[in-house]
Scaffold this motif. Structure first.
Motif, short mmCIF file in Angstrom:
data_model
loop_
_atom_site.label_atom_id
_atom_site.label_comp_id
_atom_site.label_asym_id
_atom_site.label_seq_id
_atom_site.Cartn_x
_atom_site.Cartn_y
_atom_site.Cartn_z
N ALA A 166 0.98 2.98 -4.65
CA ALA A 166 0.00 2.10 -4.57
C ALA A 166 -0.37 2.07 -2.92
O ALA A 166 -1.58 2.03 -2.67
CB ALA A 166 -0.05 0.08 -4.48
N SER A 167 0.86 1.82 -2.11
CA SER A 167 0.28 1.94 -0.31
C SER A 167 -0.28 2.67 0.45
O SER A 167 -1.27 2.47 1.13
CB SER A 167 1.97 1.07 0.11
OG SER A 167 1.79 1.23 1.24
N LEU A 168 0.77 3.90 -0.22
CA LEU A 168 0.03 5.22 0.57
C LEU A 168 -1.80 5.69 0.21
O LEU A 168 -2.44 6.08 0.73
CB LEU A 168 0.71 6.07 -0.06
CG LEU A 168 2.86 5.63 -0.04
CD1 LEU A 168 3.01 7.51 0.39
CD2 LEU A 168 2.13 6.07 2.06
N ALA A 198 -8.40 3.03 -5.20
CA ALA A 198 -7.25 2.49 -4.23
C ALA A 198 -7.11 1.18 -4.15
O ALA A 198 -5.99 0.39 -4.67
CB ALA A 198 -7.26 3.68 -3.13
N GLN A 199 -8.11 0.48 -3.94
CA GLN A 199 -8.20 -1.18 -3.73
C GLN A 199 -7.66 -2.05 -4.94
O GLN A 199 -6.56 -2.38 -4.80
CB GLN A 199 -9.81 -1.32 -3.38
CG GLN A 199 -10.29 -1.29 -1.87
CD GLN A 199 -11.24 -1.50 -1.66
OE1 GLN A 199 -12.43 -2.04 -2.81
NE2 GLN A 199 -11.24 -1.38 -0.88
N MET A 200 -8.77 -1.36 -5.92
CA MET A 200 -8.49 -1.85 -7.07
C MET A 200 -6.71 -1.95 -7.63
O MET A 200 -5.77 -2.61 -7.82
CB MET A 200 -8.52 -1.52 -8.81
CG MET A 200 -10.48 -1.65 -8.66
SD MET A 200 -10.45 -4.27 -8.25
CE MET A 200 -10.73 -4.25 -7.06
N LEU A 201 -5.90 -0.48 -7.81
CA LEU A 201 -4.80 -0.28 -7.80
C LEU A 201 -3.71 -0.60 -6.48
O LEU A 201 -2.42 -0.74 -7.60
CB LEU A 201 -4.20 1.54 -7.28
CG LEU A 201 -3.54 2.22 -8.05
CD1 LEU A 201 -4.12 2.80 -9.17
CD2 LEU A 201 -2.66 3.49 -6.66
N SER A 202 -4.05 -0.77 -5.72
CA SER A 202 -3.39 -1.89 -4.86
C SER A 202 -2.93 -3.03 -5.24
O SER A 202 -1.95 -3.99 -5.15
CB SER A 202 -4.19 -1.30 -3.49
OG SER A 202 -3.42 -2.54 -2.77
#
Length: 604
Positions: A78-80, A91-95
């Motif tokens: 999530a971070s990477l 990626a924003q939503m994943l994080s």
């Protein structure tokens, strides 16, 4: 010269890292996240209210450790994924999704610490005797006992963990997503500007007019966001102060230093001694830069220029391998194998693209290999940056194999020693292999301008500023942009004296570092480099014996305190001697630069 940055989708795949050893796809990540939620619930049902004797302590911790090992790759992915493109909506939503699920899991599992600390100490000591595997974990937990809150309070605080992490996320969004730089002009010519291009190129631009114009344009854009960024930072500070008070620490400093396993003596010494005793050496260095570049005045915008820009070798990623391998060869075959794999298996993200996090970092997920983020500019000093991050990688490559997930990570105080150690090894290797005065001057100036300036000046001045900020917070006050600007300017003026003009915009430097959202992190760079300077001298003088002892330190992970780890490497950080010796060494390097410059000028 800096170019406009491409989108992430436009950069060559071979310049990016391969996250597939974590998860093959976002779908696989989501499945793992759902599975973890269920496992957390099952763990809660199995152990909540049932940890009562040594054997149940060991059984619960073994299951908890297995769960944490599964959580690591999910957290890392999530971070990477977000770090390479913070503009990426998916990626924003994943994080965000991971943050909310992680908070829920943390709340559900907070009972582990609460129930363990509610047991008589004799029960935990008996568990330690029965299973050495959890000895360090339980010892560290017992240290926290007096600061532990009621189990329901701990559960509630854990549920808010995603909210407590929000200021850092907001800071990054402001910096990497909302902040958009327009081109700047010099003598009718237009130049592209971005966070990455300013810090990677324009700061070191040899042409003073272009460099200063870039600094002014960069500072103007920062200024537009100073109030939002200050409010974000104040939110972080107030949360830390509230947590410190709730848990019963004497001060926010004691709270933030607790997990570092050092007291305020070591913290204050780094800041006070360096501020006082390194300043004269660095002022001499600033004067040397001014003379060599023929500048009428030396300004803050000129401090990152190379002593000899005509001698800054260009280097490709492929060419960097030889330098890294030759310099780090002394660390042994296993270490070099890790370096080789980091290139061939795409552990490193070299690309420059829009939305990518600035600077460089290494993430070392337990049970997997390390990942390194860097924005490769083609300048030779990137070899030092890459060696630094490979130092972190080598540290956890060793620690993760030797220790369990609870014991692998050492105190933050020590974290920058293995990274800066590699920079010293690169410098020592380069110096040993050439007698050419121009090359020697370039190497030494790289050590001063990259290794020591970055860690002993940039980060140390952050620490001096940060201490003033926390003193206000401890006194029950808050901060805003005006106060932060004033504090930062004061620290810069005190350090540089009349050697450097602190021009408008310099006071906004506090806006550029994410470190302020990571506790008392900035001072640890100089602490780590103090240790690694001393160990690198030992390696030069003693060879293999010192290397073997250093590798043992890396393998020890978090099983020792910073003082004990340094002692294992032959350095006593309970005294001022290592720090004073390191400051004197920097002074010697700067004196050598002055001598070499005179020698080169005579030859010309």
């Amino acid at each position: 010269m800096a170019k406009s940055l491409p989108l992430r989708s436009e950069v060559p795949v071979q310049e990016t890292w391969d996250l597939q050893s974590l998860f093959a796809s976002h779908e696989e990540f989501n499945e793992a996240l759902v599975s973890l939620e269920k496992e957390a619930s099952d763990f809660h049902s199995q152990f909540h209210g049932k940890i009562s004797n040594p054997s149940s302590v060991i059984e619960a911790l073994a299951a908890y450790m297995a769960f944490v090992e599964k959580l690591v790759p999910v957290s890392t992915y999530a971070s990477l994924t977000l770090s390479t493109d913070q503009t990426d909506s998916e990626a924003q939503m994943l994080s965000s999704k991971f943050g909310s699920v992680s908070a829920k899991i943390g709340s559900q599992l907070s009972f582990v610490s609460s129930e363990l600390l509610a047991l008589p100490e004799e029960t935990l000591e008996a568990a330690m005797k029965e299973s050495n595997e959890f000895r360090v974990y339980l010892e560290k937990l017992l240290r926290k006992k007096e600061y532990q809150l009621h189990p329901e309070a701990e559960k509630t605080l854990a549920a808010y963990s995603a909210t407590f992490n929000a200021p850092y996320g907001l800071y990054n969004t402001t910096k990497m997503v909302d902040m958009s730089f327009e081109d700047f002009e010099v003598n009718g010519k237009s130049y592209p500007l971005s966070y990455v291009s300013f810090e990677g190129d324009w700061e070191a631009e040899p042409d003073a007019e272009i460099r200063r114009a870039a600094f002014d344009a960069f500072s103007e854009k920062l200024k537009d966001y100073q109030h939002t960024t200050a409010k974000t930072y104040d939110m972080q500070l107030q949360m830390e102060k509230t947590t410190s008070d709730l848990r019963g620490y004497d001060s926010v400093f004691d709270y933030l230093l607790f997990n570092q396993e050092v007291d305020r003596t070591l913290y204050n010494r780094q800041i006070d001694l360096i501020t006082q005793e390194l300043a004269p050496h660095m002022r001499k260095y600033a004067k040397l830069l001014q003379e060599v570049h023929g500048l009428e005045k030396m300004t803050f915008a000129d401090l990152k220029i190379s002593l000899d820009p005509t001698y800054e070798p260009e280097i490709t990623v492929e060419e960097s391998k030889k330098y890294i391998n030759d310099a780090l060869g002394i660390m042994g075959e296993d270490y070099l194998d890790m370096v080789e794999r980091s290139y061939s298996e795409r552990w490193i993200d070299f690309a420059q693209n829009k939305g990518k996090s600035t600077g460089a970092f290494c993430s070392s997920p337990y049970g997997n290999h390390p990942y390194i983020l860097i924005s490769w500019t083609g300048r030779m000093n990137e070899v030092f940056v890459l060696a630094h991050e490979l130092g972190h990688a080598g540290h956890f490559y060793n620690a993760n194999r030797e220790q369990n997930v609870f014991n692998a990570r050492p105190s933050l105080y020590f974290i920058e020693a293995p990274s800066t150690m590699n920079e010293m090894l690169v410098a020592n290797h380069l110096l040993k292999n050439s007698e050419d005065p121009k090359f020697k001057r370039w190497v030494i100036s790289s050590i001063v301008a990259r290794t020591y300036y970055h860690n002993f000046v940039t980060h140390l001045l952050e620490a001096a500023y940060q201490r003033k900020v926390y003193e206000r917070i401890d006194a029950g006050q808050s901060v805003n942009a005006g106060i932060l600007n004033e504090l930062k300017r004061g620290v810069l003026e005190e350090f540089w004296g009349d050697a450097v003009e602190i021009t408008p915009g310099a006071e906004l430097t506090w806006m550029r570092q994410p470190h302020y959202y990571m506790g008392l992190y900035p001072y640890t760079y100089s602490a780590g480099l103090t240790i690694s300077t001393q160990v690198s001298k030992r390696i030069l003088n003693e060879g293999q014996t010192a290397v073997d002892e250093w590798l043992d330190v890396l393998k020890a992970g978090g099983t020792k305190t910073p003082v004990e780890l340094a002692q294992m490497a032959g350095v006593d950080i309970t005294t001022e001697e290592p720090l004073r010796d390191t400051i004197a060494y920097i002074g010697e390097l700067i004196d050598e630069l002055v001598t070499l410059t005179k020698e080169i000028e005579v030859k010309q």
